[in-house]
Design a protein around this motif. Sequence first.
Motif: not given
Length: 129
Positions: A55-61, A66-70, A98-102
Amino acid sequence: MFARQVLGQVEGLEVRILDLSGANGSEPVEVVRGFGTVAHANAFARRYVRDSVDICRGQGMDARAVMEAWGTFGEDAEVQGAGEDAWRSANELAEFAARPATDAEERNWRIIDPRRDEDDEDGEEESEA
């Protein structure tokens, strides 16, 4: 709190949901109970955190962003009552970032939420009345 095993199930298990924004201080925003096994509590906590990270992952992050946002906006989950067998987000956080859920199943904590069973039972009682 120590868990007690009775007939293959563990009593005293809970998952504490923590708001990393600090809005709730050090207190959890909620405590989820009703887990019968350590594996169930661990799976719930893992999926909950996986979902929060994505949810905290934005496009291109990148993973660091991502860890900082989380760490600023996300929610962590701590398994209590399982001792050394408790799942810990720190063990998988870098991989999650590092990797979004697939697979959507990796994030679907709602399907294994023990409170769902309570809601189902309440609905059955109401329909019988």
